[in-house]
Write a protein that holds these residues in place. Sequence first.
Motif, PDB file in Angstrom:
ATOM      1  N   LYS A   6     -23.124 -50.703 -20.022  1.00 59.87           N
ATOM      2  CA  LYS A   6     -21.611 -50.150 -20.415  1.00 59.87           C
ATOM      3  C   LYS A   6     -20.775 -50.608 -19.212  1.00 59.87           C
ATOM      4  O   LYS A   6     -21.369 -50.392 -18.158  1.00 59.87           O
ATOM      5  CB  LYS A   6     -21.357 -49.003 -20.818  1.00 59.87           C
ATOM      6  N   ILE A  10     -12.671 -47.775 -18.867  1.00 65.49           N
ATOM      7  CA  ILE A  10     -12.403 -48.099 -20.509  1.00 65.49           C
ATOM      8  C   ILE A  10     -10.920 -48.226 -20.483  1.00 65.49           C
ATOM      9  O   ILE A  10     -10.111 -47.578 -19.732  1.00 65.49           O
ATOM     10  CB  ILE A  10     -12.926 -47.014 -21.424  1.00 65.49           C
ATOM     11  N   ARG A  30     -14.728 -44.196 -17.016  1.00 66.24           N
ATOM     12  CA  ARG A  30     -15.244 -44.012 -18.550  1.00 66.24           C
ATOM     13  C   ARG A  30     -15.763 -42.376 -18.260  1.00 66.24           C
ATOM     14  O   ARG A  30     -15.726 -41.455 -19.244  1.00 66.24           O
ATOM     15  CB  ARG A  30     -16.781 -44.684 -18.592  1.00 66.24           C
TER      16      ARG A  30
END
Lengths: 58, 156
Positions: A6, A10, A30
């Motif tokens: 990941k 974000i 994040r």
Amino acid sequence: MAKKAKSRTIAVRLVSMALTGYYKTMIRPRTHRPLSMLKYDPVVRKKVLFLEQKRGGR
Amino acid sequence: MFPRHYIKLAEGLPPRLTRFFARYPPQAILPPKEQEAAAQAPSPFKPHKHPVTGKWHNPVFSLRRQAELVKLARQHGVEELLPHTVKGTEERIRRRVENGLRVKGTGVGQRVKGKESERMLKARLEKRRQAMLEMPKMIQTWKERGHGRGWKKWPK
């Protein structure tokens, strides 16, 4: 197969609390707490509160 | 015969109207004896059934010529002397009230449907107005709760 890692940041959507449907997209880490800030909403032409939209299931 | 003012009125009319009124004298100005006969004569503006053959015949005056006669009579202020016709002013006004313009929903007691966004516009603006009234209080609590650190109600 190994899962893809990941990303550290974000993109989040901050919606105007004037309920005009206006929003701003921002990038945050994040692990950071949700964003919220006073920003200008051109629809009502005032500085209003923008809160981050809950994520997931778009 | 006819009273003097009728004769004077007839002299002021265009020949097309005088010819029409000579052929189809309006009931209103006939002497009472002839009125009954005139009432039974078929209207030149309506289709009529032949009494012997039972066949239908077109009106003597077509809709176009009816409209022309009505227009002419209206200009000279004698429209009520014409027989009833769908081209008459009264009938036209009645139809306009019933149907409005060609646009659906413009008659009396009807509503234009409009687009979804147009129908929802009022409610949307009202919601926005309420939100703006609440805004100073909301900002106040937001500042008190550490600029969002203690905020629980995030928008969906």
